[in-house]
Motif scaffolding. Structure first.
Motif, short mmCIF file in Angstrom:
data_model
loop_
_atom_site.label_atom_id
_atom_site.label_comp_id
_atom_site.label_asym_id
_atom_site.label_seq_id
_atom_site.Cartn_x
_atom_site.Cartn_y
_atom_site.Cartn_z
N GLY A 129 0.83 -1.19 0.00
CA GLY A 129 0.00 0.00 0.00
C GLY A 129 0.86 1.24 0.00
N ASP A 130 0.27 2.35 -0.41
CA ASP A 130 0.98 3.62 -0.53
C ASP A 130 0.26 4.66 0.32
OD1 ASP A 130 1.97 6.16 -1.45
OD2 ASP A 130 2.66 5.17 -3.27
N VAL A 131 1.01 5.38 1.15
CA VAL A 131 0.41 6.39 2.02
C VAL A 131 -0.35 7.43 1.21
CG1 VAL A 131 2.44 7.91 2.05
CG2 VAL A 131 0.87 7.90 4.00
N ASN A 132 0.02 7.64 -0.05
CA ASN A 132 -0.64 8.64 -0.87
C ASN A 132 -2.06 8.24 -1.27
OD1 ASN A 132 1.47 10.84 -1.53
ND2 ASN A 132 2.59 8.93 -1.86
N THR A 133 -2.41 6.98 -1.09
CA THR A 133 -3.76 6.51 -1.40
C THR A 133 -4.34 5.81 -0.17
OG1 THR A 133 -2.83 4.49 -2.38
CG2 THR A 133 -3.36 6.31 -3.89
N PRO A 134 -4.67 6.57 0.85
CA PRO A 134 -5.13 5.96 2.11
C PRO A 134 -6.41 5.16 1.96
CG PRO A 134 -5.49 8.33 2.13
CD PRO A 134 -4.63 8.04 0.95
N GLU A 135 -7.28 5.59 1.06
CA GLU A 135 -8.55 4.87 0.90
C GLU A 135 -8.31 3.45 0.40
OE1 GLU A 135 -7.39 6.69 -2.90
OE2 GLU A 135 -7.56 7.47 -0.85
N ARG A 136 -7.29 3.25 -0.41
CA ARG A 136 -6.99 1.91 -0.90
C ARG A 136 -6.48 1.02 0.24
NH1 ARG A 136 -3.99 2.76 -6.80
NH2 ARG A 136 -5.70 3.94 -7.78
N ILE A 137 -5.73 1.61 1.15
CA ILE A 137 -5.27 0.85 2.31
C ILE A 137 -6.46 0.47 3.17
CG2 ILE A 137 -3.91 0.95 4.43
CD1 ILE A 137 -2.00 2.87 2.97
N LEU A 138 -7.31 1.43 3.47
CA LEU A 138 -8.43 1.20 4.38
C LEU A 138 -9.48 0.26 3.79
CD1 LEU A 138 -8.71 4.86 5.62
CD2 LEU A 138 -8.11 2.89 7.05
N ASP A 139 -9.56 0.21 2.46
CA ASP A 139 -10.53 -0.66 1.81
C ASP A 139 -9.92 -1.95 1.30
OD1 ASP A 139 -12.61 1.14 2.21
OD2 ASP A 139 -12.21 2.20 0.34
N ASP A 140 -8.62 -2.14 1.52
CA ASP A 140 -7.96 -3.37 1.08
C ASP A 140 -8.64 -4.56 1.76
OD1 ASP A 140 -5.98 -5.65 1.37
OD2 ASP A 140 -4.78 -4.31 0.11
N PRO A 141 -9.08 -5.56 1.01
CA PRO A 141 -9.80 -6.68 1.61
C PRO A 141 -8.99 -7.44 2.64
CG PRO A 141 -9.29 -7.11 -0.71
CD PRO A 141 -9.01 -5.68 -0.47
N ASP A 142 -7.67 -7.51 2.47
CA ASP A 142 -6.85 -8.18 3.48
C ASP A 142 -6.83 -7.39 4.78
OD1 ASP A 142 -6.13 -10.34 1.86
OD2 ASP A 142 -4.44 -9.25 0.99
N VAL A 143 -6.80 -6.06 4.65
CA VAL A 143 -6.83 -5.21 5.85
C VAL A 143 -8.17 -5.34 6.56
CG1 VAL A 143 -6.75 -2.83 6.70
CG2 VAL A 143 -5.15 -3.57 4.92
N THR A 144 -9.26 -5.26 5.81
CA THR A 144 -10.58 -5.28 6.45
C THR A 144 -10.94 -6.66 6.99
OG1 THR A 144 -11.61 -5.60 4.26
CG2 THR A 144 -11.43 -3.35 5.08
N ARG A 145 -10.33 -7.71 6.43
CA ARG A 145 -10.54 -9.04 7.01
C ARG A 145 -9.77 -9.19 8.32
NH1 ARG A 145 -10.66 -11.09 1.58
NH2 ARG A 145 -8.38 -11.25 1.59
N HIS A 146 -8.61 -8.58 8.38
CA HIS A 146 -7.74 -8.78 9.54
C HIS A 146 -8.09 -7.84 10.69
CE1 HIS A 146 -4.14 -10.64 11.18
NE2 HIS A 146 -3.73 -9.46 11.60
N LEU A 147 -8.50 -6.63 10.36
CA LEU A 147 -8.83 -5.64 11.38
C LEU A 147 -10.30 -5.27 11.29
CD1 LEU A 147 -5.81 -3.15 11.02
CD2 LEU A 147 -5.98 -5.13 12.54
N ASP A 148 -10.90 -5.04 12.44
CA ASP A 148 -12.27 -4.56 12.52
C ASP A 148 -12.21 -3.06 12.77
OD1 ASP A 148 -14.89 -3.93 13.01
OD2 ASP A 148 -15.17 -5.34 14.67
N LEU A 149 -12.36 -2.28 11.70
CA LEU A 149 -12.21 -0.83 11.82
C LEU A 149 -13.38 -0.17 12.52
CD1 LEU A 149 -10.58 0.01 8.35
CD2 LEU A 149 -9.47 -0.45 10.56
N SER A 150 -14.40 -0.94 12.87
CA SER A 150 -15.49 -0.38 13.69
C SER A 150 -15.10 -0.37 15.15
CB SER A 150 -16.78 -1.19 13.48
OG SER A 150 -16.67 -2.49 14.07
#
Length: 271
Positions: A129-150
């Protein structure tokens, strides 16, 4: 896999990498001749850069230890850099064995080394992931499966935002992460600080980093960095030199903001 492995894709050994230069400052071996040459030029301009890099790493450890000890169980490390001793997942799990960690970076060597290191580490993943595209990091399916952002998460942005030269864009990047964080989440940031740096040195440092893969660096003043914590509660002692942020030794607690350095802080999102 090492930096000398020609099969690592996406690597041009002739172009210095800020991650590998940082590895060199910390005494690591995962760097090319171009990284070492650029790092040595930086050391000539900023003789204490090795100590600053080490202090930044120690700040990360103290911040993670505090957050894990206070109940945070999820960590998102943006621009994680090459694995070294006392990584986020190791520190966090000393306080909380169930802590989950996501490392994010865009450097192919960082990704290769991190994945090799973490192959047998449950609860920890690495994603590109790239800090310049934060939405891609936050919506990355691996990220959202691993972390519960709620639920509360600690977002770590150590020594990365000064590689985003546009002030408004850097603030917008942090704002994107803040806007997706649940109440009770925390944000840890460290950043190059201008202090009273002379314009000649500042220009030389910036010119050196234009030749890296990242392409730029921009230290900022105290007010500009404080902007990243808008709407959050900054934990004591505030935004200070990283060596002075809750140091282990009382003698290191003196706060001197007159000189160029790396400053950092940790803040909580209320609610």
């Amino acid at each position: 896999m090492t930096v000398n492995d020609p099969l690592v894709p996406g690597i041009d050994p002739s172009i210095p990498s800020v991650a590998r230069m940082y590895d060199y400052y910390l005494g690591g071996k995962d760097n090319f001749a171009s990284d070492r040459e650029a790092a040595e030029k930086m050391i000539a301009l900023v003789p204490n850069i090795r100590r600053l890099a080490q202090a930044n790493r120690e700040f990360l450890g103290r911040a993670v230890r505090l957050l894990a000890g206070s109940g945070i169980r999820q960590f998102l490390d943006i621009g994680a850099g090459l694995p070294t001793q006392r990584n986020v997942h190791q520190v966090a799990r000393e306080a909380a064995g169930d802590a989950k960690v996501v490392y994010v970076d865009n450097d192919p060597i960082v990704l290769a080394h991190a994945r090799a290191l973490l192959a047998d580490s449950s609860g920890t993943i690495v994603v590109r992931g790239d800090v310049n595209t934060p939405e891609r990091i936050l919506d990355d399916p691996d990220v959202t499966r691993h972390l519960d952002l709620s639920q509360p998460v600690a977002v770590l942005m150590l020594a990365i935002l000064h590689f985003v030269p546009d002030d408004d864009k850097a603030a917008a990047i942090v704002g994107e992460f803040r806007g997706r964080m649940a109440p009770g989440s925390h944000l840890a940031i460290s950043h190059g600080y201008t202090g009273e740096v002379g314009s000649r040195t500042d220009q030389q440092v910036r010119a050196l980093y234009t030749r890296t893969a990242t392409g730029s660096v921009k230290p900022r003043d105290h007010a500009e960095i404080m902007r990243y914590f808008d709407g959050m509660e900054l934990l004591p002692p505030g935004l200070v030199p990283v060596s002075s942020w809750r140091p282990e030794f009382e003698g290191d607690a003196e706060i001197d903001l007159s000189k160029p350095t790396i400053i950092g802080g940790v803040a909580r999102l209320p609610g």
